[in-house]
Write a protein that holds these residues in place. Structure first.
Motif, short mmCIF file in Angstrom:
data_model
loop_
_atom_site.label_atom_id
_atom_site.label_comp_id
_atom_site.label_asym_id
_atom_site.label_seq_id
_atom_site.Cartn_x
_atom_site.Cartn_y
_atom_site.Cartn_z
N UNK A 26 0.94 -1.54 0.10
CA UNK A 26 0.29 -0.01 -0.01
C UNK A 26 0.69 1.30 0.33
N UNK A 27 0.40 2.69 0.51
CA UNK A 27 0.87 3.78 0.39
C UNK A 27 2.06 3.67 1.67
N UNK B 175 10.74 8.04 13.69
CA UNK B 175 9.91 9.57 13.98
C UNK B 175 10.57 10.05 13.35
N UNK B 176 11.35 9.51 12.28
CA UNK B 176 12.52 9.78 11.09
C UNK B 176 11.89 9.54 9.65
N UNK B 177 10.50 8.69 9.68
CA UNK B 177 9.74 8.44 8.53
C UNK B 177 10.26 6.79 7.95
N UNK B 178 11.08 6.21 8.77
CA UNK B 178 12.43 5.11 8.25
C UNK B 178 10.81 3.96 8.35
N UNK B 179 10.51 2.92 7.70
CA UNK B 179 9.66 2.19 7.93
C UNK B 179 9.96 0.76 7.69
N UNK C 2 12.66 -3.73 2.52
CA UNK C 2 11.93 -3.39 1.86
C UNK C 2 12.58 -2.52 1.18
N UNK C 3 11.10 -1.84 0.24
CA UNK C 3 11.49 -0.64 -0.71
C UNK C 3 10.75 0.22 -0.58
N UNK C 4 10.56 1.42 -1.08
CA UNK C 4 9.51 2.13 -1.77
C UNK C 4 9.93 3.34 -2.62
N UNK C 5 8.75 2.91 -3.39
CA UNK C 5 8.41 3.07 -5.23
C UNK C 5 6.88 3.46 -5.62
N UNK C 6 7.56 4.41 -6.01
CA UNK C 6 6.16 5.79 -7.04
C UNK C 6 5.04 5.64 -5.09
#
Length: 345
Positions: free
Chosen positions: A25-26, A51-55, A114-118
């Motif tokens: 998901x997003x 807190x730094x936004x890393x998931x 994990x990775x974040x793309x789009x």
């Protein structure tokens, strides 16, 4: 049931889950300061953001006495177990035990790649424990960087109680577009090339527009992206569809469907958003016609095919590579194959 037949069915449906990237998901939805329970890949995982936004995504059960960490709390970027208050950091390592100074070396949960793309969060699954091979990535969509597009995915999430292969079969199903969607096929082709399988479709749709061209691809076993264009109410509409799934068990999966739409030049932001919402709803209605079929059909391992059905067996051979060790994948599956099922007249 015959005992041997039962053994064969159990072996075929053994819960080995596909090697590849799976969409969760997003990414922004995980940056809410909460713990997120993920019941996927036959187990339970925990996703959270520091807190730094890393998931981070880690195994959800405490190495101590098996409590569900996703039912704990997130405090100072640490997951606190609800049972004995052991604390785990973003790497999955236990870093504090309130009643003990020495932390056992084995007090560490697996952290998943994990990775974040789009703007989407993806998790990597490989039963062998290996990282992705070179080039096995989720492609970046340049439309995400363009001011010409509305970047909201408008994601839906639902659970389908069947084997994910029933969904993937659609990639080669040339003849369902007319009966299910009212969009008879004018041209249909598939391309198999390593870990990527593509579909090229031309047709006309009353709901999505005439001269519809949809070019799509699976990137591995579970992430399907479609670029689509059609003439709708006198305007050429461009859209990108996201259709991805994550297995829960061998016979159930989470399905996420989303759509983003290109702006109409000269229209206001408000007009474009209204247009996009309407078109997203149309694509959703069309997609859910397939969902209804998947939810009620049965699994047929050796379908009786007719001329013009599409390369079902070739697709299943391609799909099968993600459920075997990488060393066992036949070299022929790395070769590019193009199959035209319906030729343009």
């Amino acid at each position: 049931m015959n005992t041997l037949a039962a053994v064969n069915i159990d072996a075929e449906l053994a819960p080995r889950f596909g090697r590849g990237w799976h969409c969760l998901g997003e990414a922004a939805s995980y940056r809410d300061g909460q713990l997120h329970t993920l019941n996927i890949f036959g187990t339970r995982l925990l996703a959270f953001a520091t807190s730094d936004g890393q998931i981070s995504v880690i195994d959800a059960h405490c190495q101590h006495m098996g409590a569900d960490l996703s039912r704990g709390t997130l405090e100072n970027d640490r997951v606190v177990c609800p049972f004995h208050h052991w604390q785990y950091d973003a790497s999955g390592k236990c870093v504090e035990i309130p009643y003990c100074k020495r932390i056992p070396p084995k007090a560490k949960n697996r952290k998943w790649l994990t990775c974040i793309e789009n703007n989407l969060l993806f998790i990597w699954n490989n039963p062998e424990g290996k990282a992705p091979a070179e080039g096995v990535v989720i492609p970046h969509l340049p439309e995400q960087d363009s001011g010409e597009w509305l970047h909201d995915w408008h994601l839906d999430k639902l659970v389908i109680e069947t084997n994910p292969r029933e969904l993937v079969d659609n990639l080669v199903d040339a003849q369902h577009f007319g009966p299910v969607h009212g969009t008879p096929t004018k041209y249909f082709a598939n391309i198999f090339d390593g870990h990527i399988a593509q579909q090229i479709f031309h047709g006309d749709s009353e709901s999505l527009g005439g001269d519809l061209v949809a070019e799509s691809a699976y990137y591995g076993p579970a992430t399907h992206i479609t670029r689509m264009r059609a003439v709708f109410e006198g305007m050429e509409i461009h859209s990108i569809l996201l259709n991805c799934h994550v297995p829960i068990t061998a016979n159930s999966f989470e399905l996420r469907f989303g759509c983003m739409v290109k702006k109409i030049p000269g229209w206001s932001e408000e007009q474009n958003r209204a247009m996009a919402l309407d078109y997203v709803e149309r694509t959703r209605d069309s997609f859910y016609q397939d969902v209804d079929i998947w939810a009620h059909k049965i699994r047929v391992n050796n379908p009786v095919l007719a001329e013009g059905d599409g390369p079902v067996y070739q697709l299943r051979e391609w799909y099968g590579q993600f459920f075997m060790d990488e060393a066992d994948v036949p070299a022929t599956l790395r070769e590019r194959r193009e199959i035209v099922t319906v030729a343009q007249h």
